[in-house]
Design a protein around this motif. Structure first.
Motif, PDB file in Angstrom:
ATOM      1  N   GLU A 195      -4.435   3.809  34.002  1.00 18.82           N
ATOM      2  CA  GLU A 195      -3.709   4.209  35.202  1.00 18.82           C
ATOM      3  C   GLU A 195      -4.255   5.526  35.723  1.00 18.82           C
ATOM      4  N   GLY A 196      -4.426   5.592  37.023  1.00 19.10           N
ATOM      5  CA  GLY A 196      -4.896   6.792  37.687  1.00 19.10           C
ATOM      6  C   GLY A 196      -4.218   6.922  39.033  1.00 19.10           C
ATOM      7  N   VAL A 197      -4.672   7.877  39.794  1.00 17.86           N
ATOM      8  CA  VAL A 197      -4.126   8.114  41.131  1.00 17.86           C
ATOM      9  C   VAL A 197      -5.295   8.290  42.091  1.00 17.86           C
ATOM     10  N   ARG A 198      -5.155   7.757  43.275  1.00 13.83           N
ATOM     11  CA  ARG A 198      -6.136   7.947  44.331  1.00 13.83           C
ATOM     12  C   ARG A 198      -5.431   8.589  45.517  1.00 13.83           C
ATOM     13  N   VAL A 199      -6.233   9.185  46.387  1.00 13.56           N
ATOM     14  CA  VAL A 199      -5.694   9.831  47.578  1.00 13.56           C
ATOM     15  C   VAL A 199      -6.513   9.364  48.774  1.00 13.56           C
ATOM     16  N   PHE A 224      -1.476   7.433  45.765  1.00 10.74           N
ATOM     17  CA  PHE A 224      -0.908   6.183  45.272  1.00 10.74           C
ATOM     18  C   PHE A 224      -1.519   5.850  43.919  1.00 10.74           C
ATOM     19  N   PRO A 225      -0.742   5.142  43.072  1.00  9.31           N
ATOM     20  CA  PRO A 225      -1.228   4.799  41.732  1.00  9.31           C
ATOM     21  C   PRO A 225      -2.202   3.627  41.776  1.00  9.31           C
ATOM     22  N   VAL A 226      -3.167   3.659  40.845  1.00 13.21           N
ATOM     23  CA  VAL A 226      -4.151   2.587  40.729  1.00 13.21           C
ATOM     24  C   VAL A 226      -4.375   2.263  39.258  1.00 13.21           C
ATOM     25  N   LEU A 227      -4.872   1.080  39.017  1.00  9.34           N
ATOM     26  CA  LEU A 227      -5.327   0.670  37.704  1.00  9.34           C
ATOM     27  C   LEU A 227      -6.845   0.662  37.777  1.00  9.34           C
ATOM     28  N   LEU A 228      -7.484   1.451  36.910  1.00 12.95           N
ATOM     29  CA  LEU A 228      -8.928   1.662  36.983  1.00 12.95           C
ATOM     30  C   LEU A 228      -9.682   0.897  35.910  1.00 12.95           C
ATOM     31  N   ALA A 240       3.431  -1.280  44.111  1.00 11.10           N
ATOM     32  CA  ALA A 240       4.555  -2.214  43.987  1.00 11.10           C
ATOM     33  C   ALA A 240       4.970  -2.357  42.522  1.00 11.10           C
ATOM     34  N   LEU A 241       4.008  -2.411  41.629  1.00 12.93           N
ATOM     35  CA  LEU A 241       4.318  -2.511  40.199  1.00 12.93           C
ATOM     36  C   LEU A 241       5.082  -1.278  39.723  1.00 12.93           C
ATOM     37  N   LYS A 242       4.641  -0.095  40.127  1.00 12.07           N
ATOM     38  CA  LYS A 242       5.306   1.147  39.730  1.00 12.07           C
ATOM     39  C   LYS A 242       6.729   1.205  40.288  1.00 12.07           C
ATOM     40  N   GLU A 243       6.920   0.748  41.526  1.00  9.08           N
ATOM     41  CA  GLU A 243       8.263   0.722  42.108  1.00  9.08           C
ATOM     42  C   GLU A 243       9.159  -0.248  41.344  1.00  9.08           C
ATOM     43  N   ALA A 244       8.634  -1.393  40.960  1.00 10.70           N
ATOM     44  CA  ALA A 244       9.410  -2.374  40.183  1.00 10.70           C
ATOM     45  C   ALA A 244       9.777  -1.785  38.814  1.00 10.70           C
TER      46      ALA A 244
END
Length: 185
Positions: A115-119, A126-130, A154-158
């Protein structure tokens, strides 16, 4: 009976007066080169048409190639991102993680589902899976790193909703247990 692709040339043989009297033909089998070009073209289409951002960076973390999804997700046209450090799409507070992933990948480790974050260019995080993999040349020498990023907002919100519901349920259970304990006393 095998068909092959050839590259040919025709060269005239001239007489003493400079008039053509014969033609010499040369043909070279280029079947493997044609197959290679087709494979490169097919892989290029896969790269360009991928739904998720794919970025290729050199071993120092400078972007050397990016697909079209990079512009859709991050707001950077690939041509403008090329030549910039990968960290332009990584929030500053995540630069250490980016450095560590780069170091691990350069050492030959394949990075999967981190898991990471992009801008975005506009500043939205927003969160990403790298997933990152080391690229090598024909001799196995490292040449760069390819990274794939899948947005997981959407996964993080769920997950947040699920945690909130679980906490609410635990609170209700605690209240019921407390009420039952008080009635029993």
């Amino acid at each position: 009976g095998r068909e092959v692709w050839i590259q040919g040339s025709y060269n005239p043989v001239l007489d003493d007066d400079g008039k053509p009297v014969k033609v010499v033909k040369f043909a070279t089998d280029v079947t493997e080169q044609v197959k290679s070009r087709r494979e490169v073209s097919r892989l290029s289409r896969v790269f360009e048409d991928a739904a998720d951002p794919i970025i290729i960076e050199d071993l120092d973390g400078v972007v050397v190639a990016a697909n079209g999804a990079v512009e859709r997700e991050y707001g950077w046209p690939p041509t403008e991102l090329i030549g910039k450090p990968i960290k332009v799409i990584v929030p500053e507070d995540c630069h250490r993680q980016a450095d560590e992933l780069l170091r691990r990948c350069r050492s030959g480790e394949d990075i999967r589902d981190v898991e990471g974050v992009r801008v975005t260019r506009a500043g939205r995080e927003f969160p990403v899976l790298l997933t990152l993999s080391l690229l090598t040349d024909e001799d196995g020498a490292p040449t760069g790193i390819v990274s794939f990023a899948k947005e997981i907002t959407a996964l993080k919100e769920a997950e947040r909703e699920s945690r909130a519901r679980m906490e609410a349920l635990q609170s209700i259970i605690a209240q019921v247990v407390e009420a039952a304990t008080q009635q029993a006393e």
